[in-house]
Write a protein that holds these residues in place. Structure first.
Motif, PDB file in Angstrom:
ATOM      1  N   GLY A   1      15.907  34.708  48.310  1.00 29.40           N
ATOM      2  CA  GLY A   1      16.766  34.838  49.525  1.00 29.40           C
ATOM      3  C   GLY A   1      17.963  35.608  49.310  1.00 29.40           C
ATOM      4  N   THR A   2      18.720  35.735  50.236  1.00 29.90           N
ATOM      5  CA  THR A   2      20.012  36.787  50.309  1.00 29.90           C
ATOM      6  C   THR A   2      21.373  36.259  50.040  1.00 29.90           C
ATOM      7  N   TRP A   3      22.040  36.468  49.214  1.00 34.28           N
ATOM      8  CA  TRP A   3      23.447  35.915  48.572  1.00 34.28           C
ATOM      9  C   TRP A   3      24.243  36.816  48.897  1.00 34.28           C
ATOM     10  N   THR A   4      25.350  36.465  49.263  1.00 35.10           N
ATOM     11  CA  THR A   4      26.479  37.189  49.558  1.00 35.10           C
ATOM     12  C   THR A   4      27.830  36.919  48.659  1.00 35.10           C
ATOM     13  N   VAL A   5      28.480  37.998  48.271  1.00 33.14           N
ATOM     14  CA  VAL A   5      29.788  37.866  47.458  1.00 33.14           C
ATOM     15  C   VAL A   5      30.903  36.771  47.901  1.00 33.14           C
ATOM     16  N   ALA A   6      31.121  35.897  47.200  1.00 37.45           N
ATOM     17  CA  ALA A   6      32.155  34.805  47.597  1.00 37.45           C
ATOM     18  C   ALA A   6      33.611  35.105  46.938  1.00 37.45           C
ATOM     19  N   SER A   7      34.303  33.990  47.257  1.00 34.84           N
ATOM     20  CA  SER A   7      35.444  33.906  46.570  1.00 34.84           C
ATOM     21  C   SER A   7      35.230  33.567  45.102  1.00 34.84           C
ATOM     22  N   GLY A   8      36.369  34.104  44.076  1.00 31.27           N
ATOM     23  CA  GLY A   8      36.242  33.980  42.865  1.00 31.27           C
ATOM     24  C   GLY A   8      35.749  35.316  42.205  1.00 31.27           C
TER      25      GLY A   8
ATOM     26  N   LEU B   1      34.629  49.857  33.775  1.00 31.31           N
ATOM     27  CA  LEU B   1      34.727  49.130  35.122  1.00 31.31           C
ATOM     28  C   LEU B   1      33.940  47.690  35.060  1.00 31.31           C
ATOM     29  N   GLU B   2      34.851  46.888  34.958  1.00 30.72           N
ATOM     30  CA  GLU B   2      34.353  45.366  34.537  1.00 30.72           C
ATOM     31  C   GLU B   2      34.333  44.453  35.984  1.00 30.72           C
ATOM     32  N   PHE B   3      33.445  43.753  35.886  1.00 25.77           N
ATOM     33  CA  PHE B   3      33.069  42.832  37.113  1.00 25.77           C
ATOM     34  C   PHE B   3      32.816  41.349  36.971  1.00 25.77           C
ATOM     35  N   LEU B   4      32.950  40.383  37.591  1.00 25.62           N
ATOM     36  CA  LEU B   4      32.649  39.230  37.539  1.00 25.62           C
ATOM     37  C   LEU B   4      32.480  38.767  39.213  1.00 25.62           C
ATOM     38  N   LEU B   5      31.174  38.479  39.511  1.00 24.50           N
ATOM     39  CA  LEU B   5      30.748  38.281  40.993  1.00 24.50           C
ATOM     40  C   LEU B   5      30.168  37.003  41.208  1.00 24.50           C
ATOM     41  N   ALA B   6      30.778  36.384  41.775  1.00 24.50           N
ATOM     42  CA  ALA B   6      30.123  34.925  42.632  1.00 24.50           C
ATOM     43  C   ALA B   6      29.304  35.398  44.037  1.00 24.50           C
ATOM     44  N   PHE B   7      28.280  34.780  43.975  1.00 24.85           N
ATOM     45  CA  PHE B   7      27.356  34.596  45.180  1.00 24.85           C
ATOM     46  C   PHE B   7      26.963  33.417  45.667  1.00 24.85           C
ATOM     47  N   GLN B   8      26.892  33.417  47.061  1.00 29.58           N
ATOM     48  CA  GLN B   8      26.555  32.230  47.750  1.00 29.58           C
ATOM     49  C   GLN B   8      25.618  32.428  48.595  1.00 29.58           C
ATOM     50  N   ARG B   9      24.695  31.398  48.944  1.00 29.28           N
ATOM     51  CA  ARG B   9      23.517  31.787  49.865  1.00 29.28           C
ATOM     52  C   ARG B   9      24.188  32.229  51.519  1.00 29.28           C
ATOM     53  N   SER B  10      23.277  33.442  51.684  1.00 31.82           N
ATOM     54  CA  SER B  10      23.860  33.733  53.226  1.00 31.82           C
ATOM     55  C   SER B  10      23.473  32.759  54.240  1.00 31.82           C
TER      56      SER B  10
END
Length: 237
Positions: free
Chosen positions: A67-74, A228-237
Motif C-alpha cells: 500500500g501507500t505510506w506517508t511520512v508521519a510525526s517522529g 545527511l542522516e534521517f529517521l523516518l516514520a511512515f503511517q498508512r495513507s
C-alpha cells in the motif's frame, strides 16, 4: 628582567586562552553532539511479547505492508559534519522535523519513495552556524528544498517480523543546492503493527553538489564532506 617575566607570562596566558577557551566551550558548555539518528532495537520487546504468547510477527500481520505510506510525526532529517574549532575537534549537527513524503509497496517490493525537507527549517545549536548554513553555504532562498527520490525498487522479501530491524540497500537521486546526483546507501527498516520506520545516512561530498566548504575565516575548519542522516516514520495513507 621583570619585564621579560611579564612578557612570558602574557604569552602563556594568551596560549592558554586560545587553546583552553575552545576546549572548555566545546566540552563543558556546548556539550556532546546529538547521537546519530538510528532505529532502536525492539528485540527485547518482541521477546517479551513472544514469552507472553503474543508474537511480534502476529502483531505486524495486523496491517498489510502493501500500500501507500506517508511520512508521519517522529520523522527527522539533518546533517552531521566534522569541525575543528581553534584546534579542538567537534561535530556540527543540524536537524529538522519538517519532513514530507511517502513510499509505496507492492507485494514485498518498495516501488516508489520520496521525501522532501524545507532547507530553512534545519537548525543546529549555534545561531552563527545557522546563519552561515542558510546563506553562503546552502543559499536556502535560491534552493529552498532538499529531496530524495527512489529510482530502483527495494526487495523486502522475506518480510521481517514486527520489531525486527533489517538492512537494505537503496538507490535514488538526491537533490541539494540545485544539483541532482545518483546515490546508493544502506538503510535499516523496522515494521510494527501500524507503522514502518527507516533510518540511514547518505555521504555528501560538498564539491559534488557545488556546496561551498563550511570552513569560516580560518577559525572554524570543516571536512570537505558530511552526512545527511534521517529517521523516518511512515503511517498508512
Amino acid at each position: 628582567m621583570s619585564w621579560l617575566r611579564w612578557i612570558i607570562t602574557g604569552v602563556v596566558v594568551v596560549v592558554v586562552l586560545a587553546v583552553g577557551g575552545p576546549f572548555v566551550f566545546i566540552h563543558f558548555i556546548e556539550g556532546k553532539p546529538p547521537a546519530p539518528l538510528s532505529l532502536k532495537s525492539s528485540a527485547s520487546a518482541s521477546a517479551s511479547a513472544s514469552a507472553s504468547g503474543s508474537a511480534g510477527s502476529q502483531t505486524g500481520a495486523a496491517v498489510p505492508v502493501a500500500g501507500t505510506w506517508t511520512v508521519a510525526s517522529g520523522s527527522e532529517v539533518g546533517y552531521r559534519v566534522g569541525e575543528v574549532l581553534a584546534g579542538q575537534s567537534q561535530t556540527a549537527v543540524g536537524r529538522t522535523k519538517s519532513v514530507t513524503g511517502h513510499l509505496a509497496i507492492a507485494g514485498t517490493s518498495v516501488t516508489a519513495a520520496t521525501f522532501t525537507v524545507p532547507m530553512n527549517t534545519i537548525k543546529s545549536d549555534q545561531s552563527q552556524r545557522d546563519v552561515q548554513f542558510d546563506g553562503r553555504i546552502m543559499d536556502v532562498s535560491s534552493y529552498p528544498t532538499g529531496t530524495f527520490t527512489l529510482t530502483s525498487p527495494i526487495q523486502l522479501s522475506p518480510l521481517p517480523a514486527a520489531g525486527a530491524i533489517k538492512t537494505y540497500s537503496a538507490t535514488g537521486t538526491l537533490t541539494l543546492h540545485g544539483h541532482t546526483r545518483s546515490v546508493t546507501f544502506p538503510l535499516t527498516a523496522e515494521r510494527t503493527g501500524t507503522a514502518i520506520k527507516i533510518s540511514g545516512s547518505i555521504p555528501v561530498a560538498f564539491a559534488d553538489w557545488d556546496i561551498p566548504n563550511p570552513s569560516f575565516s580560518g577559525f572554524v575548519t570543516t571536512q570537505n564532506h558530511g552526512l545527511l542522516e534521517f529517521l523516518l516514520a511512515f503511517q498508512r495513507s
